[in-house]
Design a protein around this motif. Structure first.
Motif, short mmCIF file in Angstrom:
data_model
loop_
_atom_site.label_atom_id
_atom_site.label_comp_id
_atom_site.label_asym_id
_atom_site.label_seq_id
_atom_site.Cartn_x
_atom_site.Cartn_y
_atom_site.Cartn_z
N SER A 1 21.59 8.80 -81.09
CA SER A 1 22.06 9.59 -81.93
C SER A 1 23.21 9.97 -81.90
N LEU A 2 23.68 10.33 -80.64
CA LEU A 2 25.03 10.62 -80.25
C LEU A 2 26.13 9.74 -80.73
N VAL A 3 25.74 8.39 -80.41
CA VAL A 3 26.81 7.31 -80.61
C VAL A 3 26.76 7.07 -82.45
N ASN A 4 25.60 7.19 -82.92
CA ASN A 4 25.68 7.18 -84.30
C ASN A 4 26.45 8.13 -84.88
N CYS A 5 26.20 9.36 -84.69
CA CYS A 5 27.04 10.50 -85.11
C CYS A 5 28.57 10.13 -85.00
N PHE A 6 29.11 9.86 -83.59
CA PHE A 6 30.21 9.63 -83.31
C PHE A 6 30.95 8.57 -84.15
N GLU A 7 30.30 7.45 -84.35
CA GLU A 7 30.78 6.32 -85.01
C GLU A 7 30.81 6.60 -86.64
N GLU B 1 38.79 6.98 -85.74
CA GLU B 1 39.09 5.88 -85.01
C GLU B 1 37.83 4.99 -84.58
N PRO B 2 37.91 3.58 -84.29
CA PRO B 2 36.75 2.75 -83.57
C PRO B 2 36.72 3.50 -82.24
N VAL B 3 35.31 3.42 -82.04
CA VAL B 3 34.92 3.91 -80.80
C VAL B 3 35.03 2.91 -79.54
N SER B 4 35.64 3.44 -78.49
CA SER B 4 36.09 2.45 -77.48
C SER B 4 34.91 2.72 -76.46
N GLN B 5 34.93 1.32 -75.77
CA GLN B 5 33.84 1.38 -74.41
C GLN B 5 33.73 2.80 -73.59
N GLN B 6 35.01 3.07 -73.51
CA GLN B 6 35.08 4.18 -72.66
C GLN B 6 34.34 5.55 -72.99
N THR B 7 34.61 5.69 -74.76
CA THR B 7 34.08 6.69 -75.15
C THR B 7 32.53 6.61 -75.24
N PHE C 1 29.83 17.12 -76.55
CA PHE C 1 29.97 15.96 -77.58
C PHE C 1 30.83 16.40 -78.72
N ILE C 2 30.46 17.46 -79.09
CA ILE C 2 31.38 18.05 -80.39
C ILE C 2 32.78 18.37 -79.72
N SER C 3 32.80 18.81 -78.41
CA SER C 3 34.32 18.72 -78.15
C SER C 3 35.23 17.41 -77.81
N LEU C 4 34.23 16.51 -77.54
CA LEU C 4 34.83 15.00 -77.24
C LEU C 4 35.15 14.55 -78.56
N LEU C 5 34.38 14.83 -79.60
CA LEU C 5 34.76 14.46 -80.95
C LEU C 5 35.89 14.88 -81.46
N ASN C 6 36.13 16.32 -81.37
CA ASN C 6 37.46 17.02 -81.56
C ASN C 6 38.01 16.72 -83.18
N HIS C 7 36.91 16.97 -83.92
CA HIS C 7 37.12 16.37 -85.35
C HIS C 7 37.96 17.66 -86.00
N GLU D 1 29.39 21.76 -89.02
CA GLU D 1 29.10 20.47 -89.99
C GLU D 1 28.68 19.12 -89.09
N ILE D 2 29.36 19.31 -87.83
CA ILE D 2 29.02 17.95 -87.24
C ILE D 2 27.58 18.27 -86.68
N ARG D 3 27.30 19.17 -86.25
CA ARG D 3 25.89 19.56 -85.86
C ARG D 3 24.82 19.14 -86.97
N HIS D 4 25.27 19.67 -87.99
CA HIS D 4 24.41 19.23 -89.03
C HIS D 4 24.10 17.85 -89.29
N HIS D 5 25.42 17.08 -89.07
CA HIS D 5 25.33 15.55 -89.33
C HIS D 5 24.62 15.06 -88.15
N LEU D 6 24.70 15.71 -86.93
CA LEU D 6 24.03 15.22 -85.71
C LEU D 6 22.43 15.28 -85.96
N ASN D 7 22.05 16.45 -86.53
CA ASN D 7 20.56 16.74 -87.04
C ASN D 7 19.96 15.77 -87.71
N ALA D 8 20.75 15.05 -88.72
CA ALA D 8 20.34 14.16 -89.51
C ALA D 8 20.28 12.84 -88.93
#
Length: 239
Positions: free
Chosen positions: A76-82, A87-93, A37-43, A50-57
């Motif tokens: 939780s993954l979807v919420n964190c990504f959004e 960028e807006p989250v696509s259906q594919q994502t 998931f973190i690799s997909l987000l590639n933030h 920091e991403i993991r900390h946000h995902l925990n929340a």
């Protein structure tokens, strides 16, 4: 924390045994999904930590609203990504994120070493009750696929494992507190609340216990027994 006794307890104890990461591997599959998931987000604005900390929340909030289980984890993954994606989250994502959780659902059950043989021995000496938390169907399905179901006299899937839940469980199964033991890998869900409810407890650490289950172990009251064991098969030495 050292062992508090070394002699085998009398026959006829009630052993309440956790499932995930006590009987079989569980959290390692979630950790793999989170890495993907973190690799997909590639933030570029946030580090992986920091991403993991946000995902925990996000997980804490989703669990509060929807309970435990793969549906909650997926949300939780979807919420964190959004919340973090520029960028807006696509259906594919969305579908790709869901696939991370789906992979966990189809994962074969990997028993921890010595679990089946140890349960086979313990069930002839004591009453054994599976006490886990999460989605009822998911947990019962894992138990069925594990092949361990015949060793348990009762099965309890709880929405949460706190002291009140253990007190209710104690009364429902007519457990004598002095001869009842909660066994598991989580200080937060298995050991501390069981001790608070007046039961005995056994802590079997797991290297990959979910970080939301981490908590400092409480000192056991003098009237209760606490034991820390390195692995599940050691239970047969005491019980």
């Amino acid at each position: 924390m050292p062992d508090t006794f070394v002699q085998r307890v009398p026959l006829g104890q009630t052993l309440l045994i956790d499932a995930d990461d006590t009987l079989w591997e569980n959290n390692i599959y979630f950790e793999r999904a989170i890495v993907s998931f973190i690799s997909l987000l590639n933030h570029h604005a946030y580090s992986p930590d920091e991403i993991r900390h946000h995902l925990n929340a996000c997980e804490r909030e989703t669990i509060r609203q929807r309970g435990y289980g793969l549906k909650s984890f997926r949300q939780s993954l979807v919420n964190c990504f959004e919340q973090l994606s520029p960028e807006p989250v696509s259906q594919q994502t969305h579908e790709q994120i869901s696939s991370f959780a789906d992979a966990i659902a189809t994962q074969e059950i990997e028993l921890l070493p010595g679990v089946a043989d140890t349960l086979s021995t313990l069930t002839t000496r004591h009453r054994i009750i599976l006490v886990t938390k999460g989605d009822d169907w998911e947990q019962r399905d894992k138990l069925e696929r594990s092949g361990l179901k015949p060793y348990f006299h009762e099965i309890e899937v709880l929405p949460e494992k706190h002291s009140e839940a253990y007190l209710t469980l104690r009364d429902r199964h007519c457990c004598e507190a002095a001869s009842t033991w909660m066994i598991g890998n989580s200080p937060k869900s298995d050991v501390n609340p069981a001790l608070e409810a007046g039961l005995n407890a056994i802590f079997i650490p797991h290297d990959n216990t979910w970080m939301l289950e981490h908590e400092e172990l409480l000192p056991p009251p003098s009237s209760q027994a606490f034991l820390q064991l390195p692995a599940f098969p050691h239970l047969a030495h005491y019980f």
